[in-house]
Write an enzyme that holds these catalytic residues in place. Structure first.
Site, PDB file in Angstrom:
ATOM      1  CB  ALA A 150      -6.405   2.780  -5.081  1.00  0.00           C
ATOM      2  NE  ARG A 172      -4.256 -11.726  -6.684  1.00  0.00           N
ATOM      3  CZ  ARG A 172      -3.594 -11.137  -7.691  1.00  0.00           C
ATOM      4  NH1 ARG A 172      -2.587 -11.766  -8.271  1.00  0.00           N
ATOM      5  NH2 ARG A 172      -3.921  -9.932  -8.100  1.00  0.00           N
ATOM      6  CE1 TYR A 211       2.829   3.326  27.737  1.00  0.00           C
ATOM      7  CE2 TYR A 211       1.396   3.872  29.582  1.00  0.00           C
ATOM      8  CZ  TYR A 211       1.682   3.916  28.224  1.00  0.00           C
ATOM      9  OH  TYR A 211       0.828   4.549  27.364  1.00  0.00           O
TER      10      TYR A 211
HETATM   11  C1  UD1 Z   1      -1.525  -6.407 -12.854  1.00  0.00           C
HETATM   12  C2  UD1 Z   1      -1.251  -6.548 -14.357  1.00  0.00           C
HETATM   13  C3  UD1 Z   1      -0.081  -7.514 -14.554  1.00  0.00           C
HETATM   14  C4  UD1 Z   1       1.118  -6.981 -13.809  1.00  0.00           C
HETATM   15  C5  UD1 Z   1       0.814  -6.718 -12.330  1.00  0.00           C
HETATM   16  C6  UD1 Z   1       1.961  -5.962 -11.709  1.00  0.00           C
HETATM   17  C7  UD1 Z   1      -3.383  -6.267 -15.509  1.00  0.00           C
HETATM   18  C8  UD1 Z   1      -4.485  -6.937 -16.234  1.00  0.00           C
HETATM   19  N1  UD1 Z   1      -2.433  -7.054 -15.044  1.00  0.00           N
HETATM   20  O1  UD1 Z   1      -1.940  -7.662 -12.367  1.00  0.00           O
HETATM   21  O2  UD1 Z   1       0.235  -7.618 -15.932  1.00  0.00           O
HETATM   22  O3  UD1 Z   1       2.172  -7.916 -13.930  1.00  0.00           O
HETATM   23  O4  UD1 Z   1      -0.364  -5.919 -12.182  1.00  0.00           O
HETATM   24  O5  UD1 Z   1       1.694  -5.631 -10.382  1.00  0.00           O
HETATM   25  O6  UD1 Z   1      -3.398  -5.059 -15.407  1.00  0.00           O
HETATM   26  N2  UD1 Z   1      -7.619  -2.325  -9.688  1.00  0.00           N
HETATM   27  C9  UD1 Z   1      -8.689  -1.467  -9.786  1.00  0.00           C
HETATM   28  N3  UD1 Z   1      -9.839  -1.913 -10.356  1.00  0.00           N
HETATM   29  C10 UD1 Z   1      -9.982  -3.161 -10.835  1.00  0.00           C
HETATM   30  C11 UD1 Z   1      -8.884  -4.045 -10.727  1.00  0.00           C
HETATM   31  C12 UD1 Z   1      -7.720  -3.588 -10.159  1.00  0.00           C
HETATM   32  O7  UD1 Z   1      -8.593  -0.307  -9.378  1.00  0.00           O
HETATM   33  O8  UD1 Z   1     -11.066  -3.479 -11.332  1.00  0.00           O
HETATM   34  C13 UD1 Z   1      -6.386  -1.856  -9.057  1.00  0.00           C
HETATM   35  C14 UD1 Z   1      -6.041  -2.627  -7.797  1.00  0.00           C
HETATM   36  O9  UD1 Z   1      -6.558  -1.950  -6.651  1.00  0.00           O
HETATM   37  C15 UD1 Z   1      -4.521  -2.620  -7.804  1.00  0.00           C
HETATM   38  C16 UD1 Z   1      -4.166  -2.502  -9.264  1.00  0.00           C
HETATM   39  O10 UD1 Z   1      -5.321  -2.068  -9.946  1.00  0.00           O
HETATM   40  O11 UD1 Z   1      -4.006  -1.517  -7.107  1.00  0.00           O
HETATM   41  C17 UD1 Z   1      -3.666  -3.815  -9.867  1.00  0.00           C
HETATM   42  O12 UD1 Z   1      -4.663  -4.807  -9.681  1.00  0.00           O
HETATM   43  P1  UD1 Z   1      -4.268  -6.309  -9.347  1.00  0.00           P
HETATM   44  O13 UD1 Z   1      -5.491  -7.080  -9.231  1.00  0.00           O
HETATM   45  O14 UD1 Z   1      -3.297  -6.360  -8.248  1.00  0.00           O
HETATM   46  O15 UD1 Z   1      -3.554  -6.737 -10.713  1.00  0.00           O
HETATM   47  P2  UD1 Z   1      -2.483  -7.910 -10.878  1.00  0.00           P
HETATM   48  O16 UD1 Z   1      -3.188  -9.192 -10.915  1.00  0.00           O
HETATM   49  O17 UD1 Z   1      -1.426  -7.715  -9.894  1.00  0.00           O
HETATM   50 MG    MG Z   2      -1.124  -6.501  -8.226  1.00  0.00          MG
END
Ligand code: UD1
Ligand code: MG
Length: 439
Positions: free
Chosen positions: A15, A21, A340
């Site tokens: 998290a 995005r 209210y």
């Molecule tokens: C990721 C997966 C993708 C999958 C998708 C599903 C990877 C490389 N890709 O992509 O294959 O289809 O989830 O939802 O894992 N987070 C951290 N630290 C970081 C980066 C992310 O804690 O440095 C956490 C984010 O807070 C989030 C989760 O990891 O809760 C996923 O990160 P996000 O950037 O949403 O990954 P996706 O691009 O969705």
């Molecule tokens: Mg994601």
């Protein structure tokens, strides 16, 4: 020693990401879904696996994420790990390695942006993991929404490729990675240092562990979803709205299954944790926020907003364009039009006339108003708090009952500012006079 079947040693929730995005200043995992932060739903998922330990990786929005997780985890202790800077999902788990300890048991990794996964699905994922190997959840999606694609050869999973790193042929694959994994903990700790950041984003991808496992000949298996909506993660605000609605449908269906008639589900918002008794009728365009209790046989709506702290006893009715906050409505209370009800306690059987305002805020502080049973509050009354209205009392239409007033039982007050026109003592006197005359 591997844990016994289906036992999970550790759950790690990622998290720390910013959620670029989302184009929002708020950390992604704190955006609300049916009245709870996104990550709270993921904490529920983790707890459903009854792990020995729960590790949460935080970074972006650190303190506020820690607080939201702590609230959701309740009595369960949480180990927080800070990932700073955030160099990808693989890097996030690397940062958690120390917290995992030397014997983490089976490790389930959840992403903080997947709110809809059910405990049945997670159990299936855990059951699919074979000794020494890893399992992951995949799903065939018409709209792959930027998810990583599952590469297979002769039916077996061989790797995951992120959409931005994928060739056009790979992008055409519709089997997606849902970002939920179950690892053999010892193997995970051995593999984590081998991740590289050789990809389009220059990040350490957790997903690369799949190819490493396959290379080493370890089993990579997949679990299946109980329901297709579980595949919905949140990467954009539009996804957030979509996930909220899927969660909303679950909440509405639960209430309907227990005998609440929700006339128009599509226009009804009911947050998580709301209690509603059987036989209650919810009319269209009603919003019921978390922390509300509605009794049996009540009527709510249309166009009604019930906010935290509202408690409606059985048979109470709140309708058209009425808002209630932190107010207790006794059995059979009616407040059906344009009112209210703020910080009020309203006794059973009282009728709150159209356009009544409980003026609870003096500009600095909120105050309460107490109304007894079977009172009649005339249309357009303003009850300036604090104040009390006795049982059986009446206010005239348009009365402004100023702060600190104590309207006695059975009295009638009218005007601006409101004054008694009939006090119980006067009535007793009149009754005495009448008796005297008869004598
Ligand atoms: C990721 C997966 C993708 C999958 C998708 C599903 C990877 C490389 N890709 O992509 O294959 O289809 O989830 O939802 O894992 N987070 C951290 N630290 C970081 C980066 C992310 O804690 O440095 C956490 C984010 O807070 C989030 C989760 O990891 O809760 C996923 O990160 P996000 O950037 O949403 O990954 P996706 O691009 O969705
Ligand atoms: Mg994601």
């Amino acid at each position: 020693m591997p844990d016994s079947i289906n036992k999970v040693g550790t759950v790690v929730i990622l998290a720390a990401g910013q959620g670029t995005r989302m184009k929002s200043a708020r950390p992604k995992v704190l955006h609300p879904v049916c009245g709870r932060p996104l990550v709270a739903w993921v904490v529920d998922q983790a707890l459903s696996l009854a792990p020995r330990q729960l590790v949460v990786v935080v970074g972006h929005g650190g303190e506020s994420v820690v607080e939201a997780v702590t609230v959701a985890a309740g009595a369960t202790p949480v180990t927080f790990v800070t990932q700073e800077p955030q160099l990808g999902t693989g890097h996030a788990v690397q940062m958690a390695a120390e917290a995992l300890g030397s014997d983490p048991g089976r490790v389930v990794v959840l992403y903080g942006d997947m709110a809809l996964l059910s405990s049945a699905t997670l159990s299936d994922l855990v059951a699919a993991q074979e000794e020494g190997g890893m399992s992951l959840l995949t799903f065939e999606m018409d709209d792959p929404r930027g998810y990583g694609r599952i590469l297979r050869s002769a039916g077996a999973v061989t790797g995951i490729v992120e959409e931005r790193d994928a060739s056009p042929q790979e992008r055409a694959i519709d089997e997606c990675n849902l970002g939920v994994y179950c690892f053999d903990g010892a193997q995970l700790l051995a593999d984590l240092p081998r991740l590289t950041n050789d990809n389009d984003q220059g990040e350490y991808y957790l997903t690369d562990l799949v190819a490493l496992a396959v290379e080493a000949g370890r089993a990579v298996t997949t679990g299946t979803l109980e329901n297709s909506d579980e595949a919905l993660g949140v990467n954009t605000i539009a996804h957030l709205a979509e996930v909220r609605w899927a969660m909303q449908v679950r909440i509405l269906e639960k209430h309907m299954a227990s005998g609440v008639y929700i006339e128009d589900p599509a226009s009804t918002t009911i947050d998580a944790g709301v209690k509603i008794g059987a036989g209650t009728h919810i009319l269209p365009y009603t919003v019921i926020r978390g922390g509300v209790v509605v009794g049996e046989g009540c009527e709510v709506g249309p166009f009604t907003h019930l906010r935290a702290g509202t408690v409606m006893a059985d048979g109470a009715e709140v309708g058209n364009f009425t808002e209630s906050k932190n107010s207790t409505l006794g059995a059979g209370v009616k407040a059906k039009h344009l009112s209210y009800l703020g910080d009020a306690t309203i006794g059973a059987g009282t009728n709150v006339g159209a356009g009544t305002i409980f003026a609870n805020y003096d500009g600095k502080l909120k105050h309460r108003t107490e109304v007894g049973q079977d009172a009649f509050i005339g249309s357009g009354t303003i009850l300036v708090a604090p104040g009390t209205i006795g049982a059986g009392a009446t206010t005239g239409a348009g009365a402004v009952v100023t702060g600190q007033s104590a309207v006695g039982a059975d009295e009638t007050w009218v005007g601006v500012p409101a004054r008694p026109i009939s006090r119980a003592a006067d009535r007793e006197q009149r009754a005495d006079d009448a008796t005297d005359e008869q004598e």
